[in-house]
Design a protein around this motif. Sequence first.
Motif, PDB file in Angstrom:
ATOM      1  N   LYS A  16      45.807 -99.769 -47.068  1.00 42.10           N
ATOM      2  CA  LYS A  16      46.099 -99.952 -45.642  1.00 42.10           C
ATOM      3  C   LYS A  16      45.990 -98.625 -44.893  1.00 42.10           C
ATOM      4  O   LYS A  16      45.465 -98.572 -43.777  1.00 42.10           O
ATOM      5  CB  LYS A  16      47.479-100.562 -45.459  1.00 42.10           C
ATOM      6  N   ALA A  17      46.448 -97.543 -45.505  1.00 38.36           N
ATOM      7  CA  ALA A  17      46.381 -96.224 -44.869  1.00 38.36           C
ATOM      8  C   ALA A  17      44.929 -95.780 -44.697  1.00 38.36           C
ATOM      9  O   ALA A  17      44.570 -95.212 -43.652  1.00 38.36           O
ATOM     10  CB  ALA A  17      47.155 -95.192 -45.695  1.00 38.36           C
ATOM     11  N   ARG A  18      44.080 -96.060 -45.687  1.00 38.28           N
ATOM     12  CA  ARG A  18      42.667 -95.689 -45.570  1.00 38.28           C
ATOM     13  C   ARG A  18      41.986 -96.485 -44.471  1.00 38.28           C
ATOM     14  O   ARG A  18      41.186 -95.950 -43.705  1.00 38.28           O
ATOM     15  CB  ARG A  18      41.945 -95.883 -46.904  1.00 38.28           C
ATOM     16  N   VAL A  19      42.307 -97.763 -44.373  1.00 35.57           N
ATOM     17  CA  VAL A  19      41.754 -98.598 -43.307  1.00 35.57           C
ATOM     18  C   VAL A  19      42.209 -98.070 -41.952  1.00 35.57           C
ATOM     19  O   VAL A  19      41.412 -97.965 -41.011  1.00 35.57           O
ATOM     20  CB  VAL A  19      42.142-100.082 -43.507  1.00 35.57           C
ATOM     21  N   ASP A  20      43.478 -97.692 -41.839  1.00 31.41           N
ATOM     22  CA  ASP A  20      43.992 -97.123 -40.596  1.00 31.41           C
ATOM     23  C   ASP A  20      43.235 -95.848 -40.218  1.00 31.41           C
ATOM     24  O   ASP A  20      42.917 -95.631 -39.046  1.00 31.41           O
ATOM     25  CB  ASP A  20      45.487 -96.824 -40.701  1.00 31.41           C
ATOM     26  N   GLN A  21      42.939 -95.001 -41.203  1.00 23.23           N
ATOM     27  CA  GLN A  21      42.209 -93.761 -40.938  1.00 23.23           C
ATOM     28  C   GLN A  21      40.794 -94.050 -40.447  1.00 23.23           C
ATOM     29  O   GLN A  21      40.311 -93.396 -39.521  1.00 23.23           O
ATOM     30  CB  GLN A  21      42.173 -92.869 -42.190  1.00 23.23           C
ATOM     31  N   VAL A  22      40.129 -95.025 -41.049  1.00 24.51           N
ATOM     32  CA  VAL A  22      38.789 -95.411 -40.589  1.00 24.51           C
ATOM     33  C   VAL A  22      38.866 -95.911 -39.150  1.00 24.51           C
ATOM     34  O   VAL A  22      38.038 -95.543 -38.299  1.00 24.51           O
ATOM     35  CB  VAL A  22      38.173 -96.489 -41.509  1.00 24.51           C
ATOM     36  N   ASN A  23      39.862 -96.728 -38.849  1.00 23.58           N
ATOM     37  CA  ASN A  23      39.989 -97.286 -37.506  1.00 23.58           C
ATOM     38  C   ASN A  23      40.315 -96.231 -36.462  1.00 23.58           C
ATOM     39  O   ASN A  23      39.864 -96.328 -35.318  1.00 23.58           O
ATOM     40  CB  ASN A  23      41.013 -98.419 -37.492  1.00 23.58           C
ATOM     41  N   ILE A  24      41.070 -95.208 -36.839  1.00 24.30           N
ATOM     42  CA  ILE A  24      41.344 -94.100 -35.915  1.00 24.30           C
ATOM     43  C   ILE A  24      40.035 -93.403 -35.557  1.00 24.30           C
ATOM     44  O   ILE A  24      39.770 -93.102 -34.384  1.00 24.30           O
ATOM     45  CB  ILE A  24      42.364 -93.114 -36.525  1.00 24.30           C
ATOM     46  N   LYS A  25      39.193 -93.179 -36.553  1.00 20.46           N
ATOM     47  CA  LYS A  25      37.893 -92.538 -36.314  1.00 20.46           C
ATOM     48  C   LYS A  25      36.983 -93.443 -35.484  1.00 20.46           C
ATOM     49  O   LYS A  25      36.267 -92.969 -34.597  1.00 20.46           O
ATOM     50  CB  LYS A  25      37.233 -92.172 -37.637  1.00 20.46           C
ATOM     51  N   ARG A  26      37.014 -94.738 -35.777  1.00 27.14           N
ATOM     52  CA  ARG A  26      36.204 -95.674 -35.000  1.00 27.14           C
ATOM     53  C   ARG A  26      36.641 -95.682 -33.535  1.00 27.14           C
ATOM     54  O   ARG A  26      35.807 -95.666 -32.641  1.00 27.14           O
ATOM     55  CB  ARG A  26      36.314 -97.090 -35.565  1.00 27.14           C
ATOM     56  N   LYS A  27      37.950 -95.713 -33.306  1.00 27.23           N
ATOM     57  CA  LYS A  27      38.439 -95.751 -31.925  1.00 27.23           C
ATOM     58  C   LYS A  27      38.004 -94.494 -31.174  1.00 27.23           C
ATOM     59  O   LYS A  27      37.615 -94.573 -30.002  1.00 27.23           O
ATOM     60  CB  LYS A  27      39.960 -95.901 -31.882  1.00 27.23           C
TER      61      LYS A  27
END
Length: 86
Positions: A16-27
């Motif tokens: 979940k933390a890795r997915v959150d990090q990807v989404n922060i970069k995407r945003k």
Amino acid sequence: DGYMGVVDSAAEADIKARVDQVNIKRKAAYAELSSKRGATVQEVAGATACQLFQTKVLPGQYYRTEGGMWKKRDSTPAELPSFCPK
């Protein structure tokens, strides 16, 4: 919506933390593109989602439908959200 999600609610915290990090970069990328294109972040994310649904979601992979349900892609194309051009 242009962001990654976790299909299994019981997934490990590190996933979940890795997915959150990807989404922060995407945003951040969507925000940069939106300022260049004169669009909203949501519009850029949505356009990206349309492209990903057509080119990156392979048979056997999961995607979230416009109604919020997870669906496993079969041999047919992924179900596009209503805002995607046909």
